[in-house]
Design a protein around this motif. Structure first.
Motif, mmCIF file in Angstrom:
data_model
loop_
_atom_site.group_PDB
_atom_site.id
_atom_site.type_symbol
_atom_site.label_atom_id
_atom_site.label_comp_id
_atom_site.label_asym_id
_atom_site.label_seq_id
_atom_site.Cartn_x
_atom_site.Cartn_y
_atom_site.Cartn_z
ATOM 1 N N ARG A 238 0.869 -1.316 -0.125
ATOM 2 C CA ARG A 238 -0.032 0.013 0.050
ATOM 3 C C ARG A 238 1.011 1.156 -0.029
ATOM 4 O O ARG A 238 1.667 1.617 0.929
ATOM 5 N N GLY A 239 0.711 1.975 -1.090
ATOM 6 C CA GLY A 239 1.554 3.202 -1.076
ATOM 7 C C GLY A 239 2.996 2.706 -1.593
ATOM 8 O O GLY A 239 3.319 1.956 -2.457
ATOM 9 N N ARG A 240 3.947 2.927 -0.620
ATOM 10 C CA ARG A 240 5.405 2.666 -0.732
ATOM 11 C C ARG A 240 5.837 1.609 0.336
ATOM 12 O O ARG A 240 6.918 1.029 0.412
ATOM 13 N N LEU A 241 4.798 1.132 1.116
ATOM 14 C CA LEU A 241 5.102 0.220 2.120
ATOM 15 C C LEU A 241 4.953 -1.003 1.752
ATOM 16 O O LEU A 241 3.731 -1.409 1.424
ATOM 17 N N VAL A 242 5.732 -2.011 1.772
ATOM 18 C CA VAL A 242 5.701 -3.310 1.510
ATOM 19 C C VAL A 242 5.804 -4.373 2.729
ATOM 20 O O VAL A 242 6.710 -4.148 3.445
ATOM 21 N N GLU A 243 4.858 -5.239 2.760
ATOM 22 C CA GLU A 243 4.777 -6.205 3.672
ATOM 23 C C GLU A 243 4.643 -7.802 2.786
ATOM 24 O O GLU A 243 3.665 -7.974 2.393
ATOM 25 N N ILE A 244 5.619 -8.451 3.006
ATOM 26 C CA ILE A 244 5.695 -9.728 2.594
ATOM 27 C C ILE A 244 4.854 -10.682 3.538
ATOM 28 O O ILE A 244 5.568 -10.897 4.591
ATOM 29 N N LEU A 245 3.972 -11.113 3.156
ATOM 30 C CA LEU A 245 3.062 -12.089 4.205
ATOM 31 C C LEU A 245 3.400 -13.668 4.194
ATOM 32 O O LEU A 245 3.132 -14.327 5.048
ATOM 33 N N ASP A 246 3.843 -13.872 2.934
ATOM 34 C CA ASP A 246 3.994 -15.264 2.628
ATOM 35 C C ASP A 246 5.341 -15.445 1.989
ATOM 36 O O ASP A 246 5.396 -15.408 0.713
ATOM 37 N N MET A 247 6.563 -15.474 2.274
ATOM 38 C CA MET A 247 7.918 -15.333 1.812
ATOM 39 C C MET A 247 7.921 -16.738 0.993
ATOM 40 O O MET A 247 8.444 -16.563 -0.292
ATOM 41 N N PRO A 248 7.501 -17.854 1.502
ATOM 42 C CA PRO A 248 7.766 -19.271 0.558
ATOM 43 C C PRO A 248 6.758 -19.164 -0.585
ATOM 44 O O PRO A 248 7.224 -19.661 -1.750
ATOM 45 N N ALA A 249 5.583 -18.773 -0.495
ATOM 46 C CA ALA A 249 4.675 -18.539 -1.701
ATOM 47 C C ALA A 249 5.161 -17.630 -2.537
ATOM 48 O O ALA A 249 5.167 -17.466 -3.868
#
Length: 272
Positions: A238-249
């Motif tokens: 969202r915007g420029r904020l990245v949150e990787i919720l599922d790294m393996p996927a």
């Protein structure tokens, strides 16, 4: 922001000039305390030895957001180690249209493109207010002749950038749009980790347009790919904020594994 007057402001390319006398102990100490010195030019050098670093690293230069550190066809005078902030480098065609070829973070060294011809082949633009440590190139060459580990360090930096370029070519030739985006986010994650930051959450310094240019995609394609990854519950961007919720996927998606979609599609779609 405090300290803006502590460094020279750079609004135009740096002209070639004779290096100024340096305070050896202060500069060597600063490299020794730098949080990214293990990624930078001093890699493998004796940081306690003033004979080498003290005669190379100049006073930091501040570059305003949107200003050029150097431009294409400008003669090589310095290499620039990124101390803080970030940059993009782009090539322009005959019509003046630019293509982003790389993004640079603290610990990266800019200017290696000019070593072959001693002319820069691209523009280096600050993505935010940034600081660089200038290294006079011809002085670097002279010191490297007397101290082979310094030449080895420079060779490692050049090899690192060649590998990054090879990886980008493979990405552009072989990966789909969503695979490219996954590869880009995973690459940023690894680079942040190597600098001591989180692998799962970080801020993008570049715009969606810059990302599209770097990945060889249209802006609309990037927006659709981001929405799809968000809907699958793999990445929240969202915007420029990245949150990787599922790294393996995300890693499986980069590799083109169909199983990653099956796993991700079991997750509820998050509403905007």
């Amino acid at each position: 922001m405090s300290g803006l007057t502590d460094f020279p402001l750079l609004e135009q390319p740096v002209p070639a000039r004779e290096p100024l006398p340096l305070h050896l102990k202060r500069l060597a100490y600063r490299c020794n305390e730098c949080r990214v010195n293990d990624l930078c030019l001093p890699t493998g050098l004796p940081l306690h030895d003033n004979r080498y670093l003290g005669t190379l690293i100049g006073s930091r230069i501040r570059v305003r957001k949107g200003a050029a550190l150097f431009n294409a066809n400008v003669p090589l005078s310095h290499l620039y180690s990124v101390y803080s902030g970030s940059f993009k480098t782009n090539l322009n065609n005959a019509e003046g249209q630019g293509v982003i070829i790389n993004f640079w973070m603290p610990g990266d060294v800019l200017g290696l493109d000019a070593i072959a011809t001693e002319l820069h082949v691209c523009d280096a633009i600050a993505l935010e207010d940034s600081e660089v440590c200038p290294v006079p190139y011809h002085r670097l060459q002279a010191v490297a002749r007397e101290f082979p580990p310094l030449q080895q360090s420079l060779n490692r930096l050049m090899s690192r950038e060649i590998i990054r370029e090879h990886e980008r070519v493979l990405m552009l030739c072989n990966l789909s749009a969503e695979q490219r985006l996954a590869s880009f986010l995973l690459g940023l994650s690894r680079r942040f980790v190597s600098r001591g930051y989180s692998s799962n959450g970080f801020m993008l310094c570049m715009s969606r347009e810059d990302i599209a240019s770097y990945l060889g995609l249209r802006l609309e394609t990037i927006c659709r790919s981001v929405a799809h990854l968000r809907g699958l519950g793999i990445v929240n961007l969202r915007g420029r904020l990245v949150e990787i919720l599922d790294m393996p996927a995300l890693s499986a998606l980069e590799l083109g594994s169909a199983g990653s979609y099956a796993i991700a599609e079991l997750k509820p779609v998050k509403a905007d």
